[in-house]
Design a protein around this motif. Structure first.
Motif, PDB file in Angstrom:
ATOM      1  N   PHE A 413       0.829  -1.210   0.000  1.00 32.19           N
ATOM      2  CA  PHE A 413       0.000   0.000   0.000  1.00 32.19           C
ATOM      3  C   PHE A 413       0.863   1.261   0.000  1.00 32.19           C
ATOM      4  N   ASP A 414       2.003   1.212   0.693  1.00 36.93           N
ATOM      5  CA  ASP A 414       2.912   2.360   0.682  1.00 36.93           C
ATOM      6  C   ASP A 414       3.501   2.596  -0.698  1.00 36.93           C
ATOM      7  N   LEU A 415       3.875   1.518  -1.371  1.00 39.05           N
ATOM      8  CA  LEU A 415       4.397   1.674  -2.728  1.00 39.05           C
ATOM      9  C   LEU A 415       3.370   2.352  -3.621  1.00 39.05           C
ATOM     10  N   LYS A 416       2.118   1.978  -3.486  1.00 39.29           N
ATOM     11  CA  LYS A 416       1.060   2.567  -4.312  1.00 39.29           C
ATOM     12  C   LYS A 416       0.935   4.065  -4.072  1.00 39.29           C
ATOM     13  N   ARG A 417       0.912   4.461  -2.795  1.00 41.45           N
ATOM     14  CA  ARG A 417       0.728   5.895  -2.515  1.00 41.45           C
ATOM     15  C   ARG A 417       1.989   6.698  -2.825  1.00 41.45           C
ATOM     16  N   LEU A 418       3.166   6.127  -2.556  1.00 45.62           N
ATOM     17  CA  LEU A 418       4.405   6.861  -2.790  1.00 45.62           C
ATOM     18  C   LEU A 418       4.734   6.985  -4.275  1.00 45.62           C
ATOM     19  N   ASN A 419       4.206   6.088  -5.100  1.00 45.82           N
ATOM     20  CA  ASN A 419       4.394   6.220  -6.549  1.00 45.82           C
ATOM     21  C   ASN A 419       3.763   7.491  -7.093  1.00 45.82           C
ATOM     22  N   LYS A 420       2.872   8.089  -6.321  1.00 41.74           N
ATOM     23  CA  LYS A 420       2.260   9.356  -6.739  1.00 41.74           C
ATOM     24  C   LYS A 420       3.217  10.536  -6.578  1.00 41.74           C
ATOM     25  N   GLU A 421       4.360  10.289  -5.927  1.00 45.97           N
ATOM     26  CA  GLU A 421       5.350  11.338  -5.708  1.00 45.97           C
ATOM     27  C   GLU A 421       6.611  10.975  -6.494  1.00 45.97           C
ATOM     28  N   PRO A 422       6.969  11.753  -7.506  1.00 46.29           N
ATOM     29  CA  PRO A 422       8.093  11.382  -8.388  1.00 46.29           C
ATOM     30  C   PRO A 422       9.386  11.044  -7.653  1.00 46.29           C
ATOM     31  N   GLU A 423       9.666  11.724  -6.535  1.00 47.03           N
ATOM     32  CA  GLU A 423      10.925  11.468  -5.833  1.00 47.03           C
ATOM     33  C   GLU A 423      10.938  10.108  -5.138  1.00 47.03           C
ATOM     34  N   PHE A 424       9.751   9.504  -4.950  1.00 46.93           N
ATOM     35  CA  PHE A 424       9.687   8.192  -4.293  1.00 46.93           C
ATOM     36  C   PHE A 424       9.161   7.087  -5.215  1.00 46.93           C
ATOM     37  N   ALA A 425       8.801   7.433  -6.439  1.00 45.40           N
ATOM     38  CA  ALA A 425       8.314   6.424  -7.380  1.00 45.40           C
ATOM     39  C   ALA A 425       9.410   5.391  -7.649  1.00 45.40           C
ATOM     40  N   LYS A 426       9.013   4.131  -7.767  1.00 43.65           N
ATOM     41  CA  LYS A 426      10.000   3.060  -7.815  1.00 43.65           C
ATOM     42  C   LYS A 426       9.605   1.964  -8.793  1.00 43.65           C
ATOM     43  N   THR A 427      10.556   1.507  -9.584  1.00 47.83           N
ATOM     44  CA  THR A 427      10.379   0.341 -10.436  1.00 47.83           C
ATOM     45  C   THR A 427      10.882  -0.885  -9.684  1.00 47.83           C
ATOM     46  N   ILE A 428      10.078  -1.946  -9.664  1.00 50.91           N
ATOM     47  CA  ILE A 428      10.416  -3.166  -8.922  1.00 50.91           C
ATOM     48  C   ILE A 428      10.681  -4.299  -9.904  1.00 50.91           C
ATOM     49  N   THR A 429      11.677  -5.111  -9.592  1.00 46.93           N
ATOM     50  CA  THR A 429      11.961  -6.316 -10.374  1.00 46.93           C
ATOM     51  C   THR A 429      11.927  -7.535  -9.471  1.00 46.93           C
ATOM     52  N   HIS A 430      11.197  -8.548  -9.875  1.00 48.20           N
ATOM     53  CA  HIS A 430      11.161  -9.837  -9.185  1.00 48.20           C
ATOM     54  C   HIS A 430      11.740 -10.905 -10.108  1.00 48.20           C
ATOM     55  N   VAL A 431      12.564 -11.749  -9.542  1.00 45.96           N
ATOM     56  CA  VAL A 431      13.141 -12.868 -10.293  1.00 45.96           C
ATOM     57  C   VAL A 431      12.577 -14.159  -9.724  1.00 45.96           C
ATOM     58  N   PHE A 432      12.097 -15.009 -10.614  1.00 45.22           N
ATOM     59  CA  PHE A 432      11.576 -16.312 -10.207  1.00 45.22           C
ATOM     60  C   PHE A 432      12.209 -17.373 -11.103  1.00 45.22           C
ATOM     61  N   GLY A 433      13.168 -18.093 -10.559  1.00 43.54           N
ATOM     62  CA  GLY A 433      13.907 -19.059 -11.383  1.00 43.54           C
ATOM     63  C   GLY A 433      14.686 -18.341 -12.463  1.00 43.54           C
ATOM     64  N   THR A 434      14.385 -18.664 -13.698  1.00 48.09           N
ATOM     65  CA  THR A 434      15.072 -18.033 -14.841  1.00 48.09           C
ATOM     66  C   THR A 434      14.278 -16.862 -15.407  1.00 48.09           C
ATOM     67  N   GLU A 435      13.112 -16.578 -14.809  1.00 47.99           N
ATOM     68  CA  GLU A 435      12.255 -15.510 -15.323  1.00 47.99           C
ATOM     69  C   GLU A 435      12.453 -14.230 -14.516  1.00 47.99           C
ATOM     70  N   SER A 436      12.284 -13.105 -15.193  1.00 46.13           N
ATOM     71  CA  SER A 436      12.385 -11.803 -14.553  1.00 46.13           C
ATOM     72  C   SER A 436      11.124 -11.002 -14.865  1.00 46.13           C
ATOM     73  N   PHE A 437      10.574 -10.337 -13.850  1.00 48.38           N
ATOM     74  CA  PHE A 437       9.335  -9.574 -13.997  1.00 48.38           C
ATOM     75  C   PHE A 437       9.553  -8.163 -13.463  1.00 48.38           C
ATOM     76  N   THR A 438       9.034  -7.167 -14.172  1.00 50.47           N
ATOM     77  CA  THR A 438       9.230  -5.770 -13.800  1.00 50.47           C
ATOM     78  C   THR A 438       7.892  -5.077 -13.624  1.00 50.47           C
ATOM     79  N   LEU A 439       7.779  -4.299 -12.558  1.00 45.25           N
ATOM     80  CA  LEU A 439       6.570  -3.535 -12.264  1.00 45.25           C
ATOM     81  C   LEU A 439       6.920  -2.057 -12.245  1.00 45.25           C
ATOM     82  N   ALA A 440       6.335  -1.296 -13.159  1.00 49.00           N
ATOM     83  CA  ALA A 440       6.598   0.137 -13.252  1.00 49.00           C
ATOM     84  C   ALA A 440       5.740   0.903 -12.244  1.00 49.00           C
TER      85      ALA A 440
END
Length: 465
Positions: A413-440
């Motif tokens: 929930f914090d990530l959702k609200r802080l993404n509204k502020e450019p200085e705290f917006a964050k791109t997340i990457t999750h790795v699962f085995g050989t796969e990589s997933f990115t959330l903007a």
């Protein structure tokens, strides 16, 4: 022909079965229609239904990282844990066709009970107006918690400029199981949440509930949820005002040094807990797999921090096949699942964040140090300082992440609200085995998809993209 249901009262954290004379007969003709005020009290005593939260979203955040090969193999092969894997991957579909979202189901079951009380208790018999108002206030706190949690799982982060048109959740406010099921706006949800909580603080609730009664709403919990609501709305002056009101009623902290070599308290004995809302569908049996912490989070800890010492363990502790990282392990100390209810530390963190945002960085750090002193051995504590107000805010947010890790969705929930502020917006990457997933930042995947089964009887329920 009239039917009768018999209710067995369940008190807080232990089932208490009363004698036959104390069973409650409740008339039902399409819905529950109790006549006496006492029956509504019994309905709210059913904490097995009402003491619940939506806890599955923790794995979607940047606090979790499935980095052991054996771990990903085991998770990938487990049907029970598949929803957690899908959430970790931010998949378009979390549940199989025909499979229920049990977290959502239990929360809407609790909502049905709360709505019965809210809509009917004031017309009941044999109770005083003060008794009826306080019972209604309890139900309003429960309903506000349900709506606030669900709108942050399935709806967009609150944005005053778009909330009136952003899709929120289905807002049942009467005890019904029929009708056209559609989502309303995020703004509609927050309007009801604020109305319920503002009514509740003036309804005659007990100032504090603790021990066996910690699952029952108090005035402190109503103020605490108002503070959380305004924080998610990014209305920081109002969040500060209500956090301070909650802390004026309940402000006791646990000193973690006291529990380094003794039993850590469960929720009945946890003096920091303002209202219990536990995640009943995340068994501690599976915690070593689904709560594997990211190195990014672990690296923010001082290794003398007793939250690091007590609440995390090397992943190898749980399996000889795990060779990397650490796992959130507080559930193993308490024998209970994670809790999403408001706490004294959460209120202190809200107060500190709001002070920093208001330009009072020094006061913010004083509040943070008051909390941190209880998280270190006295002989090892060094006060944290900040160079300016912005640095204070950064440090407060980092402290919030450490303190609330693994606790039923706070980081998501914090990530959702802080993404509204450019200085705290964050791109997340999750790795699962050989796969990589990115959330903007602000991705549609921040709104969890509904399980397909609900479209069998709610064809007009709008799905998240």
């Amino acid at each position: 022909m009239k039917k009768y249901l018999k209710y067995i009262t369940i008190i807080a954290l232990g089932a208490v079965v009363f004698s036959c004379d104390n069973y409650v007969d409740i008339k039902t003709e399409g819905r529950l229609i109790p006549e006496e005020t006492e029956n509504y009290r019994f309905l709210l005593n059913n904490s097995a239904t009402l003491d619940i939260t939506y806890g599955n979203v923790d794995v979607a955040s940047d606090d979790i990282s499935f980095q052991n090969e054996a771990q990903t193999t085991a998770l990938g092969a487990s049907d029970y844990l598949r929803p957690f894997v899908n959430q970790y991957k931010w998949a378009n579909q979390i549940y199989f066709d025909g499979e229920l979202d049990y977290n959502m189901n239990t929360m809407y079951t609790a909502l049905y009970n709360a709505n019965i009380v809210i809509n009917e208790v004031m017309q009941s018999k044999e109770g005083t107006e003060a008794q009826k108002l306080a019972i209604k206030g309890e139900a309003q706190v429960h309903r506000a918690y349900i709506f606030l949690t669900l709108v942050n799982v399935f709806g967009k982060a609150y944005d005053a400029t778009t909330a009136a048109t952003d899709l929120g959740i289905v807002l049942f406010t009467t005890p019904t199981v029929s009708g056209d099921i559609k989502r309303t706006s995020v703004q509609n949800a927050y309007d009801i949440i604020l109305s319920d909580l503002n009514d509740a603080v003036n309804s005659g609730l007990k100032p504090i509930n603790s021990g066996n009664n910690v699952a029952f709403p108090s005035r402190a919990s109503a103020y605490a949820l108002l503070a959380r609501t305004y924080l998610y709305m990014r209305n920081y002056p109002k969040a500060l005002e209500n956090a301070e009101k909650a802390l004026a009623i309940q402000s006791t902290l646990n000193n973690l040094e006291d529990f380094e070599f003794s039993t850590f308290p469960g929720r009945r004995l946890d003096r920091e807990l303002i209202l219990s809302k536990f995640n009943g569908y995340s068994s501690l049996t599976y915690a070593p797999q689904i709560l594997s912490l990211s190195n990014e989070l672990i690296d923010t800890f001082d290794t003398n921090d007793l939250r690091y010492v007590l609440f995390t363990q090397p992943s190898s502790t749980f399996s000889s096949d795990y060779t990397i990282g650490r796992t959130y392990s507080k559930e193993g100390l308490t024998g209970e699942s994670r809790n999403g209810g408001p706490t004294v530390p959460e209120m202190m963190l809200i107060k500190a964040e709001c002070l920093a945002r208001a330009g009072s960085g020094e006061a913010a750090m004083a509040e943070i140090n008051k909390l941190r002193q209880k998280r270190f051995r006295a002989s090892e504590y060094t006060a944290m300082t900040a160079t300016d107000n912005k640095d204070a805010l950064v440090k407060v947010l980092a402290e919030r992440r450490r303190e609330l890790m693994g606790s039923s969705g706070f980081r998501w929930f914090d990530l959702k609200r802080l993404n509204k502020e450019p200085e705290f917006a964050k791109t997340i990457t999750h790795v699962f085995g050989t796969e990589s997933f990115t959330l903007a930042p602000n991705s549609d995947r921040y709104q969890m998809p509904y399980a397909p089964i609900y479209y069998d009887y709610a064809p007009n329920l709008q799905q998240n993209p």
